[in-house]
Design a protein around this motif. Structure first.
Motif, PDB file in Angstrom:
ATOM      1  N   TRP A 197      46.178  44.019  45.008  1.00 31.82           N
ATOM      2  CA  TRP A 197      45.870  42.992  43.865  1.00 31.82           C
ATOM      3  C   TRP A 197      45.115  42.214  44.117  1.00 31.82           C
ATOM      4  O   TRP A 197      44.745  41.480  45.195  1.00 31.82           O
ATOM      5  CB  TRP A 197      47.222  42.351  43.452  1.00 31.82           C
ATOM      6  N   TYR A 198      44.161  41.503  43.199  1.00 33.89           N
ATOM      7  CA  TYR A 198      43.126  40.527  43.283  1.00 33.89           C
ATOM      8  C   TYR A 198      43.891  39.056  43.831  1.00 33.89           C
ATOM      9  O   TYR A 198      44.693  38.950  42.813  1.00 33.89           O
ATOM     10  CB  TYR A 198      42.196  40.502  42.061  1.00 33.89           C
ATOM     11  N   TYR A 227      42.267  40.283  35.339  1.00 36.55           N
ATOM     12  CA  TYR A 227      42.908  39.917  36.748  1.00 36.55           C
ATOM     13  C   TYR A 227      44.106  39.309  36.527  1.00 36.55           C
ATOM     14  O   TYR A 227      43.962  38.213  35.932  1.00 36.55           O
ATOM     15  CB  TYR A 227      42.051  39.513  37.746  1.00 36.55           C
ATOM     16  N   THR A 228      45.363  39.649  36.881  1.00 34.23           N
ATOM     17  CA  THR A 228      46.419  39.048  36.764  1.00 34.23           C
ATOM     18  C   THR A 228      46.461  37.431  37.251  1.00 34.23           C
ATOM     19  O   THR A 228      46.802  36.528  36.610  1.00 34.23           O
ATOM     20  CB  THR A 228      47.710  39.498  37.384  1.00 34.23           C
ATOM     21  N   TYR A 229      45.748  37.203  38.536  1.00 36.89           N
ATOM     22  CA  TYR A 229      45.353  35.814  38.917  1.00 36.89           C
ATOM     23  C   TYR A 229      44.801  35.070  37.763  1.00 36.89           C
ATOM     24  O   TYR A 229      45.371  33.898  37.859  1.00 36.89           O
ATOM     25  CB  TYR A 229      44.603  35.907  40.319  1.00 36.89           C
ATOM     26  N   ASP A 230      43.648  35.618  37.441  1.00 39.01           N
ATOM     27  CA  ASP A 230      43.066  34.565  36.283  1.00 39.01           C
ATOM     28  C   ASP A 230      43.965  34.306  34.958  1.00 39.01           C
ATOM     29  O   ASP A 230      43.937  33.311  34.381  1.00 39.01           O
ATOM     30  CB  ASP A 230      41.867  35.307  35.806  1.00 39.01           C
ATOM     31  N   SER A 263      47.148  44.772  29.043  1.00 38.39           N
ATOM     32  CA  SER A 263      45.849  44.556  29.683  1.00 38.39           C
ATOM     33  C   SER A 263      44.508  45.095  28.651  1.00 38.39           C
ATOM     34  O   SER A 263      44.745  46.066  28.001  1.00 38.39           O
ATOM     35  CB  SER A 263      45.793  45.426  31.102  1.00 38.39           C
ATOM     36  N   PRO A 312      41.745  46.502  36.048  1.00 36.07           N
ATOM     37  CA  PRO A 312      40.814  46.710  37.259  1.00 36.07           C
ATOM     38  C   PRO A 312      41.473  47.996  37.930  1.00 36.07           C
ATOM     39  O   PRO A 312      40.628  48.683  38.494  1.00 36.07           O
ATOM     40  CB  PRO A 312      40.904  45.289  38.249  1.00 36.07           C
TER      41      PRO A 312
END
Length: 191
Positions: A118-119, A86-89, A41, A45
């Motif tokens: 989580w986001y 962010y993992t999503y991004d 990372s 976040p």
């Protein structure tokens, strides 16, 4: 043509330890992956920015741990963009770059417990599969679809290792030897 199967093991890896290596290896074999990518990372976040060591050191420790292991790779995509990691991004970006690849995100019990926070977790679950490992001290239960994998359980954390190194105590067998040698050579985690 069948899709390439890639496991993603994210984290601060501060430092990378044998627990990370065991998780990656167990996932590689149990899920019949083509490779596992260690994905440090850049700006997590959920963690304080008190990483204590420079990003270059965290990256170098991963490189040393996985050298000569063809099925382990280093993924630096989170360092290629600004802002929080962010993992999503990250997954959206990876899927755009490698649309034919099937990604599985590997998480330990601490992150399984944290999934509700989580986001964009609901959107993320539409994009990727999660595989989880039990970790001592964590419930490791969730209502989210996480494929649970078996692995030897070791009560080990980067925090425990940093604390031990801060006290100038031995960490033999807790870290890959090349990582331990590098930490000692660079004087990392010393008070």
């Amino acid at each position: 043509m069948k899709p390439k199967k890639v496991g993603l093991l994210g984290g601060t890896f501060n430092p990378l330890h044998i627990g990370h290596m065991i998780m990656a290896n167990e996932a590689y074999h149990e899920l019949e992956l083509d490779e596992v990518r260690f994905m440090p990372s850049a700006k997590p976040p959920h963690k304080q920015s008190d990483l204590q060591v420079k990003d270059t050191h965290r990256i170098r420790m991963i490189e040393l741990a996985i050298e000569n292991m063809e099925h382990f790779k280093l993924e630096l995509i989170e360092f290629e963009r600004s802002g929080l990691s962010y993992t999503y991004d990250t997954i959206i970006q990876l899927k755009n770059l490698e649309p034919e690849t099937e990604f599985t995100f590997l998480i330990g019990g601490d992150m399984i417990d944290y999934l509700p926070k989580w986001y964009r977790i609901e959107d993320l679950l539409d994009q990727i599969r999660f595989a989880g490992f039990m970790r001592p001290g964590y419930a490791g239960t969730t209502d989210y679809p996480v494929l649970m994998l078996r692995s030897p359980m070791i009560e080990l954390s980067s925090t425990l290792i940093r604390n031990r190194l801060n006290l100038n105590k031995d960490a033999t067998f807790l870290l890959p030897q090349k990582v331990y040698d590098y930490i000692n050579m660079e004087g990392l985690y010393e008070l």
